[in-house]
Scaffold this motif. Sequence first.
Motif, PDB file in Angstrom:
ATOM      1  N   PRO A 383       0.794  -1.243   0.000  1.00 26.17           N
ATOM      2  CA  PRO A 383       0.000   0.000   0.000  1.00 26.17           C
ATOM      3  C   PRO A 383       0.820   1.285   0.000  1.00 26.17           C
ATOM      4  N   LEU A 384       2.091   1.217   0.393  1.00 27.57           N
ATOM      5  CA  LEU A 384       2.895   2.442   0.469  1.00 27.57           C
ATOM      6  C   LEU A 384       4.020   2.495  -0.560  1.00 27.57           C
ATOM      7  N   GLN A 420      -2.720   4.988  -4.947  1.00 26.31           N
ATOM      8  CA  GLN A 420      -2.387   3.577  -4.701  1.00 26.31           C
ATOM      9  C   GLN A 420      -3.469   2.635  -5.232  1.00 26.31           C
ATOM     10  N   ILE A 421      -4.726   3.073  -5.111  1.00 27.71           N
ATOM     11  CA  ILE A 421      -5.829   2.224  -5.603  1.00 27.71           C
ATOM     12  C   ILE A 421      -5.729   2.032  -7.113  1.00 27.71           C
ATOM     13  N   ARG A 422      -5.283   3.073  -7.845  1.00 25.76           N
ATOM     14  CA  ARG A 422      -5.145   2.953  -9.311  1.00 25.76           C
ATOM     15  C   ARG A 422      -4.182   1.824  -9.699  1.00 25.76           C
ATOM     16  N   LEU A 540      -3.579   5.332   7.752  1.00 26.44           N
ATOM     17  CA  LEU A 540      -4.889   5.437   7.096  1.00 26.44           C
ATOM     18  C   LEU A 540      -4.855   4.867   5.668  1.00 26.44           C
ATOM     19  N   ILE A 541      -3.763   5.165   4.936  1.00 28.79           N
ATOM     20  CA  ILE A 541      -3.630   4.628   3.561  1.00 28.79           C
ATOM     21  C   ILE A 541      -3.620   3.106   3.588  1.00 28.79           C
ATOM     22  N   VAL A 548     -10.021  -1.829   0.104  1.00 30.37           N
ATOM     23  CA  VAL A 548     -10.315  -1.764  -1.332  1.00 30.37           C
ATOM     24  C   VAL A 548      -9.748  -3.008  -2.049  1.00 30.37           C
ATOM     25  N   ARG A 549      -8.523  -3.381  -1.688  1.00 27.60           N
ATOM     26  CA  ARG A 549      -7.909  -4.554  -2.336  1.00 27.60           C
ATOM     27  C   ARG A 549      -8.748  -5.807  -2.118  1.00 27.60           C
TER      28      ARG A 549
END
Length: 626
Positions: A383-384, A420-422, A540-541, A548-549
């Motif tokens: 995620p980071l 990150q979601i993209r 939070l990210i 979402v993943r």
Amino acid sequence: MEALIPVINKLQDVFNTVGSDAIQLPQIVVVGSQSSGKSSVIESLVGRSFLPRGTGIVTRRPLVLQLVYCTKEDREKRSSENGIITAEEWGTFLHTKNKIFTNFDEIRKEIENETDRMAGDNKGISSEPITLKIYSPRVLNLTLVDLPGLTKVPVGDQPEDIEAQIKSLILKYISNPNSIILAVTTANTDMATSESLKFAKDVDADGRRTLAVITKLDLMDAGTDAVEILCGRVIPVKLGIIGVVNRSQQDIMNNKSIEDSLKDEAAYLQRKYPTLANRNGTLYLAKTLNRLLMRHIRDCLPDLKTRVNVMVSQFQTLLNSYGDDVTDKSQTLLQIITKFASAYCSTIEGTAKNIETTELCGGARICYIFHETFGKALNSIHPLTGISKMDILTAIRNATGPRPALFVPEVSFELLVKRQIRRLEEPSLRCVELVHEEMQRMIQHCGVESQQEMLRFPKLHEKIIDVVTQLLRRRLPATNAMVENIVAIELAYINTKHPDFHKEAAIVASLENPIENHVSENNRKLSEREQRDCDVIERLIKSYFYIVRKSIQDSIPKAVMHFLVNFIKDNLQSELVTHLYKSERADELLNESEHVAQRRKEAADMLKALQKANVIISEIRETHMW
């Protein structure tokens, strides 16, 4: 026992008709060098002159010679289409059907003509056999195969590798474990250099099925004899060694009868080899061959029965795989379409008749793509990744504008988490691509029955591939669009009130200030406030990205199944019917390939021959065998 040789002759006729050597029948194979006296030996056994004569290579095709003992009273064997044959002796060729030859000069001429037809008229050879059957009261039941004589130097139109061709032809016959090898060698040559014996030893090392015939005993050098050879002290063969005296070329030119030659042979043996005379000569050779062949057939018959039964089953299966001739093209086309569509869907569902055991395919492969390939690809995305602390601080500052922020601005979190979601979109689209590839590959691997028909009708095969490929291609944009929309939906609204995320946000808010001494990219020490803000955003990210993943990992396979896999399953039959069955050129699709049509005919002919052979063998009573 006497009934066995005619049975083998019948089987020989059956299999020669279809040109097959798949069944290795018991027979006597005559091998020898040119001018070794092979022809004279064979003619002496028949009692008639009927083989072509001349210089160089004369026998240029295998001659399968079936000798049938027939008395004047044997009406069954003398029956023909034109009534009863009154001649004492006669011959028939397999290739001339029911034509009767009572003149043996005509038999010789027919052999020459048939040889020229297949092998040319200038010394070439052919492996295609000529089958000749001779009926006579003066022969014993025998099956002989006369082969071209071994030669070294090409003549006429013979190719440079004529020696290799003849050797290959000879090996083909004598390698048959059910054959008796009649190795013909002249008495006036060194046995150690005998080509025929060398060949026999190559395939029959123990000599268990080799019988040596020593010709031209009367032409040995003065002061020498063949006693050592005839007694078996020189050549190690199990079936025996028999010496004979041939007609000389002068005898042949003077038309000396074979009957007179046999009398002279007997007189010579009594005079020269009195103690061995009763175990040598042409008459003894004929009786020995008859006895050996009958015993050999008796020993081979059980295995022969088994072999024929097995091959009947094999060729019946093969013929079934080629299918029947198409009579109703419309019905056949619909059946093939339905069978293919059913096989394709069964491969997806895992209910196919022939399940692959060497690799995953169909529905199992799709499942593997969803839960292994796609799952691992998503889990590998951290995620980071790609977000530094300076990126976070910059996003925070940009989100506050000209005023310093008292709290971490929510906009900065949204900006970074969307980035990150993209990254989840690329593996999701790759998942669609892999499923599409597997469904394309399934066209060629969706049922053995369909594959046989695809080979049989190449145009139909090509069209089916085209229709399914086009259907898959048309569904690809819609599936990809849905996958892109799923990711876009997640990007459209960052739900900070999500139950799982809400818990994480509360935990973050209650955290004490983090430890200082952290540094940025440019190695500047971060302030206590900066470090705290970075840690809050990172937590939070991570939290929201994992939510979402997890959602993407669940939604993408469902979308692919609905928009691609299940759509193809539900529409494949109707699509094939529309583009194939209702096509104006539907009849052309069932034009059978010449290759399959030829193979079907060959399989049908062979099956018919095997079934006939089965009937012939089954007529033998056990009493005949013993």
